[in-house]
Write an enzyme that holds these catalytic residues in place. Structure first.
Site, mmCIF file in Angstrom:
data_model
loop_
_atom_site.group_PDB
_atom_site.id
_atom_site.type_symbol
_atom_site.label_atom_id
_atom_site.label_comp_id
_atom_site.label_asym_id
_atom_site.label_seq_id
_atom_site.Cartn_x
_atom_site.Cartn_y
_atom_site.Cartn_z
ATOM 1 N N HIS A 17 56.412 11.669 22.634
ATOM 2 C CA HIS A 17 56.529 10.201 22.669
ATOM 3 C C HIS A 17 55.137 9.559 22.701
ATOM 4 O O HIS A 17 54.868 8.589 21.988
ATOM 5 C CB HIS A 17 57.293 9.739 23.916
ATOM 6 C CG HIS A 17 58.749 10.111 23.943
ATOM 7 N ND1 HIS A 17 59.328 10.750 25.001
ATOM 8 C CD2 HIS A 17 59.741 9.903 23.038
ATOM 9 C CE1 HIS A 17 60.624 10.928 24.765
ATOM 10 N NE2 HIS A 17 60.891 10.427 23.569
ATOM 11 N N LYS A 41 75.521 8.449 28.968
ATOM 12 C CA LYS A 41 74.713 9.657 29.160
ATOM 13 C C LYS A 41 74.495 9.938 30.635
ATOM 14 O O LYS A 41 74.448 9.025 31.447
ATOM 15 C CB LYS A 41 73.350 9.501 28.455
ATOM 16 C CG LYS A 41 73.414 9.759 26.961
ATOM 17 C CD LYS A 41 72.008 9.948 26.395
ATOM 18 C CE LYS A 41 72.037 9.993 24.867
ATOM 19 N NZ LYS A 41 70.697 9.935 24.288
ATOM 20 N N ARG A 94 60.547 14.277 13.739
ATOM 21 C CA ARG A 94 59.975 15.600 14.000
ATOM 22 C C ARG A 94 60.227 16.565 12.856
ATOM 23 O O ARG A 94 59.381 17.341 12.470
ATOM 24 C CB ARG A 94 60.578 16.175 15.286
ATOM 25 C CG ARG A 94 60.060 15.503 16.526
ATOM 26 C CD ARG A 94 60.939 15.757 17.696
ATOM 27 N NE ARG A 94 62.201 15.022 17.541
ATOM 28 C CZ ARG A 94 63.030 14.749 18.537
ATOM 29 N NH1 ARG A 94 62.773 15.184 19.740
ATOM 30 N NH2 ARG A 94 64.117 14.058 18.313
ATOM 31 N N SER A 132 63.013 15.608 24.811
ATOM 32 C CA SER A 132 63.324 15.448 26.243
ATOM 33 C C SER A 132 64.429 16.425 26.637
ATOM 34 O O SER A 132 64.385 17.030 27.700
ATOM 35 C CB SER A 132 63.762 14.017 26.538
ATOM 36 O OG SER A 132 62.737 13.103 26.215
HETATM 37 N N1 LIG Z 1 58.201 15.294 20.104
HETATM 38 C C1 LIG Z 1 58.396 14.138 19.476
HETATM 39 N N2 LIG Z 1 57.625 13.815 18.436
HETATM 40 C C2 LIG Z 1 57.843 12.674 17.772
HETATM 41 N N3 LIG Z 1 58.786 11.783 18.041
HETATM 42 C C3 LIG Z 1 59.589 12.061 19.075
HETATM 43 C C4 LIG Z 1 59.440 13.242 19.844
HETATM 44 N N4 LIG Z 1 60.391 13.237 20.806
HETATM 45 C C5 LIG Z 1 61.098 12.108 20.633
HETATM 46 N N5 LIG Z 1 60.623 11.400 19.592
HETATM 47 C C6 LIG Z 1 61.091 10.134 19.078
HETATM 48 O O1 LIG Z 1 61.018 9.167 20.090
HETATM 49 C C7 LIG Z 1 62.098 8.263 19.973
HETATM 50 C C8 LIG Z 1 62.894 8.232 21.266
HETATM 51 O O2 LIG Z 1 63.438 9.505 21.497
HETATM 52 P P1 LIG Z 1 64.441 9.787 22.668
HETATM 53 O O3 LIG Z 1 63.791 9.441 23.963
HETATM 54 O O4 LIG Z 1 64.970 11.174 22.487
HETATM 55 O O5 LIG Z 1 65.565 8.739 22.469
HETATM 56 P P2 LIG Z 1 66.800 8.744 21.453
HETATM 57 O O6 LIG Z 1 67.961 8.879 22.378
HETATM 58 O O7 LIG Z 1 66.702 7.439 20.771
HETATM 59 O O8 LIG Z 1 66.601 9.921 20.532
HETATM 60 C C9 LIG Z 1 62.916 8.749 18.777
HETATM 61 O O9 LIG Z 1 62.461 8.077 17.626
HETATM 62 C C10 LIG Z 1 62.557 10.202 18.677
HETATM 63 O O10 LIG Z 1 62.705 10.685 17.366
HETATM 64 MG MG LIG Z 2 66.440 12.030 20.925
#
Ligand SMILES: Nc1ncnc2c1ncn2[C@@H]1O[C@H](COP(=O)(O)OP(=O)(O)O)[C@@H](O)[C@H]1O
Ligand SMILES: [Mg+2]
Length: 164
Positions: A17, A41, A94, A132
């Site tokens: 992030h 969730k 990703r 996450s």
């Molecule tokens: N390791 C990572 N590298 C790049 N982008 C990421 C990574 N982890 C999460 N993201 C991006 O950050 C954003 C928020 O992710 P996340 O917290 O998992 O929420 P969501 O429930 O919307 O997926 C999304 O666009 C996700 O693709």
């Molecule tokens: Mg996600």
């Protein structure tokens, strides 16, 4: 002034992030990191905890590069984006597997609100397998998550789960 929203669950915020936030800062004057309140969730951290953790770790990002705000929102993302007068939604991609779902979301959001653009950004390769969900899974099974999340987040995960 260009303002973007970076929405997500951030349960918890990872180095992936942060990588996207730093890259986004090169494109936007202001990024609102927006935590989605999703009652469906079962999270590890409350919204308040997640907000605190993000606020802590984004301080390391040069604040002169762009302004970073942390908020939470519920309901329709594009509606929130319009309320906050955002120009764009930033999402991290990703792998190809992210793309299909993200494309669908982006096109739906464009249909709902054509004024708002979705911007996809790629993280550094070392974070391309970090999520996450996986971080929590590895951590709860006793594996090390060092380097995948900021030290302060790792610390909070230990406390939260009664570990030293
Ligand atoms: N390791 C990572 N590298 C790049 N982008 C990421 C990574 N982890 C999460 N993201 C991006 O950050 C954003 C928020 O992710 P996340 O917290 O998992 O929420 P969501 O429930 O919307 O997926 C999304 O666009 C996700 O693709
Ligand atoms: Mg996600």
């Amino acid at each position: 002034m260009r303002r973007a929203i970076f929405p997500g669950s951030f349960d918890p915020v990872t180095n992936g992030h942060l990588d996207i936030i730093e890259r986004g800062c090169k494109l936007f004057d202001e990024i609102i990191i927006a935590i989605l309140v999703n009652p469906e969730k079962k999270p590890m951290f409350t919204i308040d905890e997640r907000r605190e953790m993000i606020a802590e770790v984004v301080m390391s990002i040069k604040q002169n590069q762009c302004r970073l705000l942390v908020e939470d929102f519920r309901g329709l993302l594009v509606q929130y984006a319009v309320e906050r007068s955002a120009d764009a939604i930033v999402r991290g991609i990703r792998a190809i597997s992210d793309y299909e779902y993200e494309l669908q979301m982006a096109l739906m959001n464009r249909r709902l609100e054509p004024r708002i653009e979705t911007v996809f950004m790629m993280p550094a390769e070392v974070y391309s397998y970090v999520s996450s969900r996986l971080v929590k899974e590895v951590f709860l099974l006793g594996g090390s998550v060092e380097g995948l999340v900021p030290p302060s987040v790792e610390e909070r995960m230990r406390k939260k789960n009664g570990l030293k």
